[in-house]
Motif scaffolding. Structure first.
Motif, mmCIF file in Angstrom:
data_model
loop_
_atom_site.group_PDB
_atom_site.id
_atom_site.type_symbol
_atom_site.label_atom_id
_atom_site.label_comp_id
_atom_site.label_asym_id
_atom_site.label_seq_id
_atom_site.Cartn_x
_atom_site.Cartn_y
_atom_site.Cartn_z
ATOM 1 N N ARG A 90 19.908 28.713 63.006
ATOM 2 C CA ARG A 90 19.438 29.188 64.301
ATOM 3 C C ARG A 90 18.674 28.085 65.024
ATOM 4 N NH1 ARG A 90 15.161 34.092 65.404
ATOM 5 N NH2 ARG A 90 15.461 34.243 67.653
ATOM 6 N N ALA A 91 19.071 27.799 66.272
ATOM 7 C CA ALA A 91 18.374 26.808 67.076
ATOM 8 C C ALA A 91 17.083 27.409 67.608
ATOM 9 C CB ALA A 91 19.263 26.342 68.226
ATOM 10 N N LEU A 92 15.964 26.767 67.307
ATOM 11 C CA LEU A 92 14.672 27.301 67.726
ATOM 12 C C LEU A 92 14.412 26.967 69.191
ATOM 13 C CD1 LEU A 92 12.428 26.406 64.651
ATOM 14 C CD2 LEU A 92 13.435 28.619 65.232
ATOM 15 N N PRO A 93 14.003 27.945 69.983
ATOM 16 C CA PRO A 93 13.665 27.664 71.379
ATOM 17 C C PRO A 93 12.319 26.958 71.460
ATOM 18 C CG PRO A 93 13.178 29.943 70.867
ATOM 19 C CD PRO A 93 13.813 29.359 69.623
ATOM 20 N N PHE A 94 12.037 26.378 72.611
ATOM 21 C CA PHE A 94 10.734 25.756 72.822
ATOM 22 C C PHE A 94 9.979 26.539 73.879
ATOM 23 C CE2 PHE A 94 7.766 22.996 74.981
ATOM 24 C CZ PHE A 94 7.071 22.456 73.922
ATOM 25 N N PRO A 95 8.729 26.889 73.643
ATOM 26 C CA PRO A 95 7.993 26.688 72.387
ATOM 27 C C PRO A 95 8.322 27.764 71.368
ATOM 28 C CG PRO A 95 6.587 27.735 73.993
ATOM 29 C CD PRO A 95 7.872 27.473 74.691
ATOM 30 N N SER A 96 8.239 27.414 70.109
ATOM 31 C CA SER A 96 8.535 28.370 69.043
ATOM 32 C C SER A 96 7.276 28.802 68.305
ATOM 33 C CB SER A 96 9.528 27.760 68.051
ATOM 34 O OG SER A 96 9.000 26.567 67.498
ATOM 35 N N GLN A 97 6.095 28.333 68.767
ATOM 36 C CA GLN A 97 4.815 28.740 68.198
ATOM 37 C C GLN A 97 3.886 29.151 69.349
ATOM 38 O OE1 GLN A 97 3.425 25.981 64.873
ATOM 39 N NE2 GLN A 97 4.907 24.665 65.886
ATOM 40 N N VAL A 98 3.556 30.425 69.402
ATOM 41 C CA VAL A 98 2.740 30.945 70.497
ATOM 42 C C VAL A 98 1.562 31.712 69.907
ATOM 43 C CG1 VAL A 98 2.664 32.418 72.549
ATOM 44 C CG2 VAL A 98 4.747 31.114 72.017
ATOM 45 N N VAL A 99 0.363 31.467 70.428
ATOM 46 C CA VAL A 99 -0.839 32.167 70.004
ATOM 47 C C VAL A 99 -1.419 32.920 71.195
ATOM 48 C CG1 VAL A 99 -3.220 31.919 69.188
ATOM 49 C CG2 VAL A 99 -1.392 30.577 68.129
ATOM 50 N N TYR A 100 -1.664 34.201 70.990
ATOM 51 C CA TYR A 100 -2.268 35.064 72.006
ATOM 52 C C TYR A 100 -3.632 35.482 71.477
ATOM 53 C CZ TYR A 100 -2.780 39.393 74.819
ATOM 54 O OH TYR A 100 -3.232 40.407 75.637
ATOM 55 N N ASN A 101 -4.679 34.671 71.779
ATOM 56 C CA ASN A 101 -6.032 34.987 71.292
ATOM 57 C C ASN A 101 -6.665 35.990 72.249
ATOM 58 O OD1 ASN A 101 -6.268 32.912 73.307
ATOM 59 N ND2 ASN A 101 -8.351 32.492 72.613
ATOM 60 N N ARG A 102 -6.210 37.201 72.148
ATOM 61 C CA ARG A 102 -6.461 38.237 73.147
ATOM 62 C C ARG A 102 -7.934 38.586 73.295
ATOM 63 N NH1 ARG A 102 -4.907 43.631 70.297
ATOM 64 N NH2 ARG A 102 -4.764 43.051 68.128
ATOM 65 N N VAL A 103 -8.345 38.712 74.547
ATOM 66 C CA VAL A 103 -9.715 39.090 74.887
ATOM 67 C C VAL A 103 -9.823 40.608 74.819
ATOM 68 C CG1 VAL A 103 -11.528 38.945 76.630
ATOM 69 C CG2 VAL A 103 -9.855 37.086 76.401
ATOM 70 N N GLY A 104 -10.888 41.109 74.205
ATOM 71 C CA GLY A 104 -11.064 42.542 74.041
ATOM 72 C C GLY A 104 -11.151 43.284 75.361
ATOM 73 N N LYS A 105 -10.531 44.444 75.425
ATOM 74 C CA LYS A 105 -10.538 45.332 76.583
ATOM 75 C C LYS A 105 -9.993 44.657 77.845
ATOM 76 C CE LYS A 105 -11.300 48.724 75.922
ATOM 77 N NZ LYS A 105 -10.320 49.657 75.308
ATOM 78 N N CYS A 106 -8.959 43.854 77.649
ATOM 79 C CA CYS A 106 -8.266 43.220 78.777
ATOM 80 C C CYS A 106 -6.768 43.511 78.722
ATOM 81 C CB CYS A 106 -8.510 41.710 78.787
ATOM 82 S SG CYS A 106 -10.190 41.241 79.249
ATOM 83 N N GLY A 107 -6.432 44.719 78.317
ATOM 84 C CA GLY A 107 -5.026 45.117 78.286
ATOM 85 C C GLY A 107 -4.250 44.606 77.100
ATOM 86 N N SER A 108 -4.955 44.088 76.072
ATOM 87 C CA SER A 108 -4.230 43.468 74.961
ATOM 88 C C SER A 108 -3.449 44.484 74.140
ATOM 89 C CB SER A 108 -5.207 42.707 74.059
ATOM 90 O OG SER A 108 -6.176 43.572 73.507
ATOM 91 N N ARG A 109 -3.956 45.708 73.988
ATOM 92 C CA ARG A 109 -3.196 46.711 73.222
ATOM 93 C C ARG A 109 -1.913 47.083 73.935
ATOM 94 N NH1 ARG A 109 -6.504 51.686 72.264
ATOM 95 N NH2 ARG A 109 -7.642 50.995 74.106
ATOM 96 N N THR A 110 -1.957 47.116 75.258
ATOM 97 C CA THR A 110 -0.745 47.372 76.034
ATOM 98 C C THR A 110 0.292 46.292 75.772
ATOM 99 O OG1 THR A 110 -1.987 48.489 77.780
ATOM 100 C CG2 THR A 110 0.163 47.609 78.376
ATOM 101 N N VAL A 111 -0.142 45.025 75.787
ATOM 102 C CA VAL A 111 0.780 43.912 75.583
ATOM 103 C C VAL A 111 1.304 43.895 74.152
ATOM 104 C CG1 VAL A 111 1.025 41.399 75.651
ATOM 105 C CG2 VAL A 111 -0.348 42.562 77.386
ATOM 106 N N VAL A 112 0.450 44.209 73.170
ATOM 107 C CA VAL A 112 0.892 44.200 71.770
ATOM 108 C C VAL A 112 1.961 45.264 71.530
ATOM 109 C CG1 VAL A 112 0.158 44.664 69.402
ATOM 110 C CG2 VAL A 112 -1.198 43.154 70.851
#
Length: 402
Positions: A90-112
């Motif tokens: 499988r060819a890996l797309p770029f970027p293939s490493q993403v970090v979402y250091n989500r801020v509390g009470k900023c819609g992060s549960r919706t996004v997750v």
């Protein structure tokens, strides 16, 4: 003696005399030379036209590819089928490493919730930590966490409530960061009432999260909390958003210009996108454009009736607005937070403009005139010591593609 043969000349003349060509020979030679001299010119014009046409098709195809969130679905299905049948790498797309250091009470549960569905659709690994109240790490904890993140099979998206981690400081490849923030006062109010009364998922949810909270604290009037300088409603506890982007340095938790400027610098250098919750649909659209291999089709999911039923359960209950006097005090305590929020909002609108997104910007929760008035009329608050956060074991929830 044998006689020497005379070299053949042009009709038996002197051997040193040049051969005289006939007029018909000159005409034939000139025709040949003219044909061959014109051939490179014709070939170059034809090749130039072919190259320009190929370049135009490539640019048009690339634009069509980006605007539509990637390759057509039929090509993706064919590739997926061939990959399974012949075990193609499988060819890996770029970027293939993403970090979402989500801020509390900023819609992060919706996004997750959206990410869990997208991970199945696009075959990437979604790793979510269940630690919600340990954002600051020791140097040893930072190294361990970054090494563990780097070992996740790619492509992956890692989420956790954690302050910015500088991977390059420890000579580890830096992933791409994304995040979402919201109006600081609204974020504070949402967190204040959520800790006490939870959300629509269940009446007992808040009791599970805060079992040690006594009734006098749980039902404490928010105006009293703010005006009487309770630790929960004072600095540095309300200095909350900036440390997520400033990092793990101890000074990042001290309200001031140093932490503010470092947070801005990290956003410009390490974050692909930081959106604002007030314009969530535009944030999702931008993520779909910038990271199609993660977020393609996210708006269709977000607007679907099935998702709305689940998404509505994440709203905080019993939330209400404090008095004007309490808002004045709270805004002054959050002046650095608002400076950062306005910076992020401007950057987000600039990115939308560069991409060509012409959606209407939503008005801020509080007008600039109102906030200026709060600044002039609000006394400087007292500082309080921040409550230490509990040390929990990091457990990950991994959504692997089936």
């Amino acid at each position: 003696k044998k006689k020497k043969k005379k070299p053949r000349g042009s009709g038996g003349g002197d051997p040193g005399c040049p051969r005289v060509s006939k007029p018909s020979d000159d005409l034939q030679t000139s025709r040949k030379s003219g044909f061959f001299s014109a051939l490179p010119l014709r070939a170059s014009l034809r090749g130039y036209g072919f190259c320009m046409a190929a370049l135009f098709l490539f640019c048009f195809g690339s634009l069509f590819y980006q605007l539509n969130g990637g390759a057509p679905q039929i090509l993706q299905d064919i590739r997926h089928y061939l990959g399974k049948k012949f075990s193609l790498p499988r060819a890996l797309p770029f970027p293939s490493q993403v970090v979402y250091n989500r801020v509390g009470k900023c819609g992060s549960r919706t996004v997750v919730i959206l990410l869990r569905l997208l991970a199945e659709k696009h075959q990437f690994n979604l790793v979510s930590s269940d630690i919600h109240n340990k954002t600051r790490l020791t140097k040893h904890e930072q190294v361990d966490l970054m090494k563990n993140i780097s070992k996740i099979p790619q492509p992956f998206l890692y989420t956790r409530h954690v302050h910015f981690l500088n991977f390059t400081r420890f000579r580890i490849n830096q992933p791409v960061y994304i995040n979402i923030i919201r109006d600081p006062i609204n974020r504070f109010l949402s967190n204040y009432f959520f800790r006490r009364f939870g959300d629509w998922r269940g009446e007992q949810n808040h009791l599970i999260r805060t079992p040690g909270m006594k009734d006098d604290e749980r039902y404490l009037d928010i105006n009293v909390c703010i005006l009487e300088n309770y630790p929960e409603c004072s600095n540095p506890r309300v200095f909350y958003i900036i440390p997520y982007f400033c990092g793990q340095h101890p000074q990042c938790r001290e309200p001031g210009v140093w932490a503010l400027e470092r947070a801005k610098q990290n956003v410009l250098e390490n974050y692909l996108l930081v959106g604002i919750l007030e314009e969530l649909e535009d944030v999702l659209l931008m993520l779909e454009r910038l990271l199609p291999h993660y977020f393609s089709g996210v708006l269709d999911i977000y607007k679907s009736p099935e998702y709305k039923k689940v998404g509505n359960l994440t709203g905080t209950v019993r939330k209400h607005t404090p008095t004007l006097e309490a808002l004045q005090v709270l805004y002054h305590r959050m002046r650095y937070e608002y400076d950062f929020y306005n910076f992020i909002r401007d950057q987000f609108h600039l990115t939308k403009k560069k991409i060509g997104l012409k959606s209407a910007s939503q008005p801020p929760a509080y007008s600039s005139a109102f906030l200026r008035e709060l600044t002039l009329r609000t006394p400087k608050p007292l500082d309080e010591d921040e409550e230490l956060e509990s040390d929990l074991e990091d457990k990950w929830l991994l959504w692997c593609p089936s």
